[in-house]
Design an enzyme around this catalytic site. Structure first.
Site, PDB file in Angstrom:
ATOM      1  CB  SER A   8      -0.965  -0.043   1.185  1.00 50.40           C
ATOM      2  OG  SER A   8      -1.952   0.959   1.071  1.00 50.40           O
ATOM      3  CG  ASP A  43      -6.772  -1.955  -4.092  1.00 44.00           C
ATOM      4  OD1 ASP A  43      -7.330  -0.920  -3.667  1.00 44.00           O
ATOM      5  OD2 ASP A  43      -5.552  -2.155  -3.977  1.00 44.00           O
ATOM      6  CG  HIS A  71      -5.940  -1.690  -0.392  1.00 46.44           C
ATOM      7  ND1 HIS A  71      -5.046  -1.325  -1.378  1.00 46.44           N
ATOM      8  CD2 HIS A  71      -5.454  -1.173   0.768  1.00 46.44           C
ATOM      9  CE1 HIS A  71      -4.079  -0.606  -0.837  1.00 46.44           C
ATOM     10  NE2 HIS A  71      -4.287  -0.502   0.463  1.00 46.44           N
TER      11      HIS A  71
END
Length: 307
Positions: free
Chosen positions: A153, A251, A281
């Site tokens: 991320s 995501d 995600h």
């Protein structure tokens, strides 16, 4: 493919987020409270906390040694958390799995976070630890061959930015970059990528939450137009290390990761993009115990060994 049923069940039973402005202190405390005690974590041959004395200052690191070999390749890991969450503790299990599966010595970086530390403090810490690791090769029993960087991320954002900084400074020791569902474009206009609309709601991370979650970083001085803040905006990607970009089907940030992989390949960089179907995600941090997703570590190992 629909969202994996186990993830869907977890999301159905998750409590609603509290209303009002985001509270970094409270959110961090909530994360830390969910970290299991050491005796319930995946065993690793050796785990040691250390302070890396770097050009950016003293940076806490946690070093994971997978076995008793005399030397290892190194993997420097940057945890995710929208630049204000995450820690050595919350991502300890990811670092342990990376060490065990890849056979590399993993150095997890406890970088400075927003809003307490303004941009580019965290990025500088990450880059400085990579340089520190290379400079301390003998002390770290580095094999002198593999020096990989990896992150999830916002940590994937730091991976791309660190690779670019190293390229610009002529530091050529980084051999691989691994980006797990990276946040690469901090311009959150929903018309920029189809996945921002297609995966806007119902999959955990929601498109409407991207601006408030990243506001701590942006308000600290990070400019979304700067390629070190939004690495996908870098004009020339030639000369960067071989890349593995892992994305998740559901995501909102899926498309920017996949576009970055394509742009790397177009620039002559050996780049592999791998989309995990049924995933959302954060699946490496939150759901890699599911067999279909745990294979991300084997894919990482295979990428490291094939390049």
């Amino acid at each position: 493919m629909t969202l994996h049923p186990t993830i869907a069940e977890v999301l159905r039973n998750a409590p609603a987020p509290p209303g009002g402005p985001l509270d970094p202190v409270a959110m961090r405390a909530g994360e830390e409270a969910d970290v299991p005690p050491v005796d319930r974590r995946t065993p690793v041959h050796a785990v040691a906390d250390e302070i890396a004395r770097t050009a950016a200052g003293e940076v806490p690191v946690r070093i994971y040694t997978p076995d008793e070999a005399d030397a290892h390749g190194l993997l420097v890991y940057f945890h995710g958390g929208a630049f204000f969450l995450g820690s050595l503790e919350t991502h300890d299990h990811v670092a342990r799995s990376l060490a065990n599966e890849t056979g590399l010595k993993v150095i997890s970086v406890g970088y400075r976070r927003a809003p307490e530390d303004a941009y580019p403090a965290g990025l500088q810490d990450c880059y400085a630890v990579v340089r520190w690791a290379a400079d301390r090769g003998a002390a770290l029993a580095w094999d002198g061959a593999t020096l990989a960087i990896a992150g999830d991320s916002s940590g994937g954002n730091f991976v791309a930015a660190v690779a670019a900084m190293a390229c610009d400074e002529g530091f050529d020791r980084i051999t691989h970059q691994i980006l797990y569902y990276p946040s690469l474009d901090l311009d959150f206009d929903v018309d920029r990528y189809a996945s921002l609309r297609d995966n806007a709601e119902g999959y955990g991370l929601e498109t409407a939450g991207l601006k408030p979650f990243n506001a701590f970083y942006l308000d600290s001085g990070a400019d979304p137009a700067d390629p070190l803040v939004s690495p996908i905006k870098r004009a020339d990607l030639a000369g960067l290390p071989p890349a593995l970009v892992i994305t998740a089907e559901h995501d909102p940030m899926r498309d920017e990761g996949e576009l970055y992989g394509r742009r790397l390949a177009e620039a002559g960089v050996a780049a592999t993009v791998s989309r995990y179907q049924g995933a959302g995600h954060g699946f490496v941090q939150n759901f890699s115990w599911i067999p279909e997703f745990h294979r991300v570590y084997a894919e990482t190992r295979d990428f490291l060994r094939s390049r």
